[in-house]
Design a protein around this motif. Structure first.
Motif, PDB file in Angstrom:
ATOM      1  N   ALA A 197       0.835  -1.201   0.000  1.00 25.25           N
ATOM      2  CA  ALA A 197       0.000   0.000   0.000  1.00 25.25           C
ATOM      3  C   ALA A 197       0.872   1.253   0.000  1.00 25.25           C
ATOM      4  O   ALA A 197       0.588   2.221  -0.711  1.00 25.25           O
ATOM      5  CB  ALA A 197      -0.926  -0.001   1.212  1.00 25.25           C
ATOM      6  N   HIS A 198       1.941   1.233   0.782  1.00 23.96           N
ATOM      7  CA  HIS A 198       2.849   2.375   0.829  1.00 23.96           C
ATOM      8  C   HIS A 198       3.520   2.593  -0.529  1.00 23.96           C
ATOM      9  O   HIS A 198       3.616   3.724  -1.009  1.00 23.96           O
ATOM     10  CB  HIS A 198       3.908   2.164   1.917  1.00 23.96           C
ATOM     11  CG  HIS A 198       4.909   3.263   1.998  1.00 23.96           C
ATOM     12  ND1 HIS A 198       4.600   4.523   2.465  1.00 23.96           N
ATOM     13  CD2 HIS A 198       6.210   3.300   1.632  1.00 23.96           C
ATOM     14  CE1 HIS A 198       5.671   5.282   2.389  1.00 23.96           C
ATOM     15  NE2 HIS A 198       6.659   4.562   1.890  1.00 23.96           N
ATOM     16  N   GLN A 199       3.976   1.515  -1.142  1.00 21.49           N
ATOM     17  CA  GLN A 199       4.626   1.624  -2.447  1.00 21.49           C
ATOM     18  C   GLN A 199       3.649   2.148  -3.499  1.00 21.49           C
ATOM     19  O   GLN A 199       4.000   2.999  -4.312  1.00 21.49           O
ATOM     20  CB  GLN A 199       5.190   0.275  -2.872  1.00 21.49           C
ATOM     21  CG  GLN A 199       5.994   0.349  -4.139  1.00 21.49           C
ATOM     22  CD  GLN A 199       6.694  -0.959  -4.455  1.00 21.49           C
ATOM     23  OE1 GLN A 199       6.521  -1.946  -3.758  1.00 21.49           O
ATOM     24  NE2 GLN A 199       7.481  -0.952  -5.507  1.00 21.49           N
ATOM     25  N   LEU A 200       2.420   1.661  -3.481  1.00 22.24           N
ATOM     26  CA  LEU A 200       1.413   2.147  -4.425  1.00 22.24           C
ATOM     27  C   LEU A 200       1.141   3.632  -4.204  1.00 22.24           C
ATOM     28  O   LEU A 200       1.038   4.406  -5.161  1.00 22.24           O
ATOM     29  CB  LEU A 200       0.121   1.336  -4.289  1.00 22.24           C
ATOM     30  CG  LEU A 200      -1.035   1.748  -5.181  1.00 22.24           C
ATOM     31  CD1 LEU A 200      -0.642   1.665  -6.653  1.00 22.24           C
ATOM     32  CD2 LEU A 200      -2.253   0.883  -4.904  1.00 22.24           C
ATOM     33  N   ALA A 201       1.051   4.046  -2.948  1.00 19.05           N
ATOM     34  CA  ALA A 201       0.819   5.456  -2.651  1.00 19.05           C
ATOM     35  C   ALA A 201       1.965   6.313  -3.174  1.00 19.05           C
ATOM     36  O   ALA A 201       1.739   7.396  -3.723  1.00 19.05           O
ATOM     37  CB  ALA A 201       0.648   5.650  -1.139  1.00 19.05           C
ATOM     38  N   GLN A 202       3.198   5.830  -3.023  1.00 20.86           N
ATOM     39  CA  GLN A 202       4.357   6.568  -3.533  1.00 20.86           C
ATOM     40  C   GLN A 202       4.306   6.681  -5.052  1.00 20.86           C
ATOM     41  O   GLN A 202       4.579   7.748  -5.611  1.00 20.86           O
ATOM     42  CB  GLN A 202       5.663   5.887  -3.092  1.00 20.86           C
ATOM     43  CG  GLN A 202       5.908   5.936  -1.601  1.00 20.86           C
ATOM     44  CD  GLN A 202       5.991   7.358  -1.075  1.00 20.86           C
ATOM     45  OE1 GLN A 202       6.582   8.223  -1.701  1.00 20.86           O
ATOM     46  NE2 GLN A 202       5.359   7.596   0.061  1.00 20.86           N
ATOM     47  N   LEU A 203       3.972   5.594  -5.738  1.00 20.13           N
ATOM     48  CA  LEU A 203       3.875   5.622  -7.198  1.00 20.13           C
ATOM     49  C   LEU A 203       2.783   6.582  -7.664  1.00 20.13           C
ATOM     50  O   LEU A 203       2.972   7.339  -8.622  1.00 20.13           O
ATOM     51  CB  LEU A 203       3.611   4.225  -7.742  1.00 20.13           C
ATOM     52  CG  LEU A 203       4.777   3.247  -7.674  1.00 20.13           C
ATOM     53  CD1 LEU A 203       4.318   1.843  -8.029  1.00 20.13           C
ATOM     54  CD2 LEU A 203       5.892   3.690  -8.602  1.00 20.13           C
ATOM     55  N   LEU A 204       1.644   6.556  -6.988  1.00 17.90           N
ATOM     56  CA  LEU A 204       0.550   7.454  -7.352  1.00 17.90           C
ATOM     57  C   LEU A 204       0.948   8.901  -7.122  1.00 17.90           C
ATOM     58  O   LEU A 204       0.611   9.798  -7.910  1.00 17.90           O
ATOM     59  CB  LEU A 204      -0.708   7.106  -6.570  1.00 17.90           C
ATOM     60  CG  LEU A 204      -1.386   5.786  -6.958  1.00 17.90           C
ATOM     61  CD1 LEU A 204      -2.496   5.460  -5.980  1.00 17.90           C
ATOM     62  CD2 LEU A 204      -1.904   5.863  -8.374  1.00 17.90           C
ATOM     63  N   LYS A 205       1.659   9.162  -6.037  1.00 13.61           N
ATOM     64  CA  LYS A 205       2.113  10.516  -5.750  1.00 13.61           C
ATOM     65  C   LYS A 205       3.084  10.990  -6.836  1.00 13.61           C
ATOM     66  O   LYS A 205       2.998  12.124  -7.299  1.00 13.61           O
ATOM     67  CB  LYS A 205       2.806  10.540  -4.385  1.00 13.61           C
ATOM     68  CG  LYS A 205       3.044  11.941  -3.848  1.00 13.61           C
ATOM     69  CD  LYS A 205       3.750  11.915  -2.487  1.00 13.61           C
ATOM     70  CE  LYS A 205       2.844  11.289  -1.444  1.00 13.61           C
ATOM     71  NZ  LYS A 205       3.449  11.310  -0.099  1.00 13.61           N
ATOM     72  N   MET A 206       3.996  10.103  -7.268  1.00 14.62           N
ATOM     73  CA  MET A 206       4.946  10.466  -8.316  1.00 14.62           C
ATOM     74  C   MET A 206       4.211  10.736  -9.631  1.00 14.62           C
ATOM     75  O   MET A 206       4.529  11.696 -10.341  1.00 14.62           O
ATOM     76  CB  MET A 206       5.972   9.359  -8.514  1.00 14.62           C
ATOM     77  CG  MET A 206       6.993   9.271  -7.406  1.00 14.62           C
ATOM     78  SD  MET A 206       8.151   7.882  -7.472  1.00 14.62           S
ATOM     79  CE  MET A 206       8.250   7.456  -9.153  1.00 14.62           C
ATOM     80  N   GLU A 207       3.222   9.910  -9.968  1.00 13.54           N
ATOM     81  CA  GLU A 207       2.446  10.097 -11.196  1.00 13.54           C
ATOM     82  C   GLU A 207       1.656  11.405 -11.134  1.00 13.54           C
ATOM     83  O   GLU A 207       1.533  12.120 -12.115  1.00 13.54           O
ATOM     84  CB  GLU A 207       1.502   8.919 -11.431  1.00 13.54           C
ATOM     85  CG  GLU A 207       2.175   7.687 -11.942  1.00 13.54           C
ATOM     86  CD  GLU A 207       2.805   7.904 -13.297  1.00 13.54           C
ATOM     87  OE1 GLU A 207       2.150   8.502 -14.185  1.00 13.54           O
ATOM     88  OE2 GLU A 207       3.958   7.489 -13.482  1.00 13.54           O
ATOM     89  N   ASN A 208       1.132  11.738  -9.953  1.00 15.89           N
ATOM     90  CA  ASN A 208       0.359  12.962  -9.773  1.00 15.89           C
ATOM     91  C   ASN A 208       1.254  14.172 -10.006  1.00 15.89           C
ATOM     92  O   ASN A 208       0.825  15.148 -10.625  1.00 15.89           O
ATOM     93  CB  ASN A 208      -0.269  12.987  -8.383  1.00 15.89           C
ATOM     94  CG  ASN A 208      -1.290  14.100  -8.247  1.00 15.89           C
ATOM     95  OD1 ASN A 208      -1.818  14.569  -9.243  1.00 15.89           O
ATOM     96  ND2 ASN A 208      -1.569  14.494  -7.035  1.00 15.89           N
TER      97      ASN A 208
END
Length: 70
Positions: free
Chosen positions: A55-66
């Motif tokens: 979940a943390h890794q997904l949140a980081q990826l989404l933040k980078m994409e945003n």
């Protein structure tokens, strides 16, 4: 009989028969590589459910994409 002995015979086949031989060989290879499940055995299933690291890794990826789209 080994493969080397089969080559002259295979070379003399017509196109349709060569394709049938290829289809047979691909089918045999895929059957050999398919995982087989044993009756009554238990197998673990990997899932990100309840995985805080995932979940943390997904949140980081989404933040980078945003940040890329802004």
């Amino acid at each position: 009989m080994n493969a080397i002995e089969l080559f002259p015979t295979l070379r003399n086949l017509n196109r349709a028969d060569k394709l049938k031989v290829m289809q047979f060989l691909v089918s045999e290879l895929s059957r050999d590589e398919e995982p087989s499940l044993e009756h009554g055995a238990t197998y673990s299933i990997l899932s990100p459910l309840n995985s805080h690291a995932a979940a943390h890794q997904l949140a980081q990826l989404l933040k980078m994409e945003n940040h890329k789209t802004i």
